[in-house]
Design an enzyme around this catalytic site. Sequence first.
Site, PDB file in Angstrom:
ATOM      1  N   GLY A  27      -2.453 -20.720  -8.175  1.00  0.00           N
ATOM      2  CA  GLY A  27      -3.056 -21.695  -9.075  1.00  0.00           C
ATOM      3  C   GLY A  27      -4.534 -21.872  -8.786  1.00  0.00           C
ATOM      4  O   GLY A  27      -5.196 -20.948  -8.336  1.00  0.00           O
ATOM      5  N   LEU A  28      -5.029 -23.077  -9.032  1.00  0.00           N
ATOM      6  CA  LEU A  28      -6.436 -23.398  -8.805  1.00  0.00           C
ATOM      7  C   LEU A  28      -7.359 -22.430  -9.523  1.00  0.00           C
ATOM      8  O   LEU A  28      -8.329 -21.947  -8.964  1.00  0.00           O
ATOM      9  CB  LEU A  28      -6.771 -23.401  -7.313  1.00  0.00           C
ATOM     10  CG  LEU A  28      -6.232 -24.592  -6.515  1.00  0.00           C
ATOM     11  CD1 LEU A  28      -6.644 -24.471  -5.062  1.00  0.00           C
ATOM     12  CD2 LEU A  28      -6.743 -25.896  -7.092  1.00  0.00           C
ATOM     13  N   CYS A  29      -7.010 -22.099 -10.759  1.00  0.00           N
ATOM     14  CA  CYS A  29      -7.931 -21.263 -11.511  1.00  0.00           C
ATOM     15  C   CYS A  29      -8.092 -21.827 -12.920  1.00  0.00           C
ATOM     16  O   CYS A  29      -8.007 -21.112 -13.903  1.00  0.00           O
ATOM     17  CB  CYS A  29      -7.505 -19.807 -11.527  1.00  0.00           C
ATOM     18  SG  CYS A  29      -5.767 -19.565 -11.780  1.00  0.00           S
ATOM     19  N   GLY A  30      -8.299 -23.115 -12.991  1.00  0.00           N
ATOM     20  CA  GLY A  30      -8.595 -23.744 -14.268  1.00  0.00           C
ATOM     21  C   GLY A  30      -7.431 -23.602 -15.237  1.00  0.00           C
ATOM     22  O   GLY A  30      -6.271 -23.705 -14.862  1.00  0.00           O
TER      23      GLY A  30
END
Lengths: 138, 295
Positions: B89-92
């Site tokens: 995750g952590l990709c907008g």
Amino acid sequence: MADNFTFELVSPEELLASGDAQIVTLPGTEGDMGVLAGHAPVMTSLRPGLVTANLTEGGETSYFVRGGFADISPAGVTILAEFAVPQKDLTREMFEEQKRIAQEDYDKHHAAGDEAKAANARSYLDQLNHMEPSILPA
Amino acid sequence: MASLKDLRNRIASVKATQKITKAMQMVAAAKLRRAQQAAESARPFSQRMDAVMANIASAIGDSESAPKLLSGTGNDQTHLLVVATAERGLCGGFNSSIARLARDKARELRASGKQVKILPIGKKGADILKREFADLMLPTVDLRDVKHVGFENANAIAKQVLDLFDSGEFDIATLFYAEFKSVISQIPTAQQVIPPEIAAVDSEPEANSASTMYDYEPDESEILEDLLPRNVAVQIFRALLENAASEQGARMSAMDNATRNAGEMIDKLTLTYNRQRQAQITKELIEIISGAEAL
């Protein structure tokens, strides 16, 4: 001196070779063939084997290829191979991997009762075994 | 009102977060360059493949003998959605935008009475789609241990898809991925892979005449039979590479934003902290002075 034509060898990952060549020999499914400039347009699938090109820059270069086909036209030769590597970079592990893939292919078709395809895969495997000593560094 | 100590702690924690997001941004930038390069060097292959496919397909045409992979099963009852997303995750909005596109498509198909099966590639998309379509999910393809997507990965997935097709599990397969336009723009895309959408043959007279003159060795149908499964693998490979680049691009801009936000927050907190400290000093001074005056 023979005329030049463009030679391109492409694998899914990258463009391996691109340049002018005088002659290219490639392992077609129905036999090896040598291609010179001005060849009639032919599309052929490939057996596992060596593609050798006599390049204007870099001289004679060989590549091990498996799976794919060659698109030959008067303007040049384009080889699309599923797996391709310069012969000098070919390692024993890579080769074993190729044999494993061929074996799997054979097993699959054989199990499915598709004898024509199984025989095809079998001949690919034999081909690999046959050329193993000649192209691998000892 | 938070005490001075609370504020100090808060500032320290936001600073730590900022360091992490900053590091992630830089890592994503480095990975992006590699992923972009991989996508670019794979382009010649798929382009040539498309050209050859278009040539042969036009030579064979819609004849009865055309293999099912090219002409379809003649049915469109069951759809397979291959949804490629990231493992992390952590990709907008990267994962959710692909999943949303797939979800809308699945809803639409179901509303018109079709059957839908979903083959997720990557954990994140699978997690999102599982909420609504838990009963339609096929086992997720796990690429977590794969550092650089190679053709073998795509080939393995293609094999799985083709096996499903051969056993009549679906009629039409659509591939979902994010096309990499630039670092700030990745476009979720749906592409039908089985039967393939064949680009129209170039109308250049030269190309046309060349295609009709071709000799085939072995004959067209055999080459085509060999080519079609390979084309599926190539399309999947391309999607995976585009996705890899898009993921890093999306992560990079998301982390850039996060870093900037953290910076703003630190500024605001520092201002409050200084104000409060000043207020306290003033208060203490007043106390001392009024104490002195009372004497």
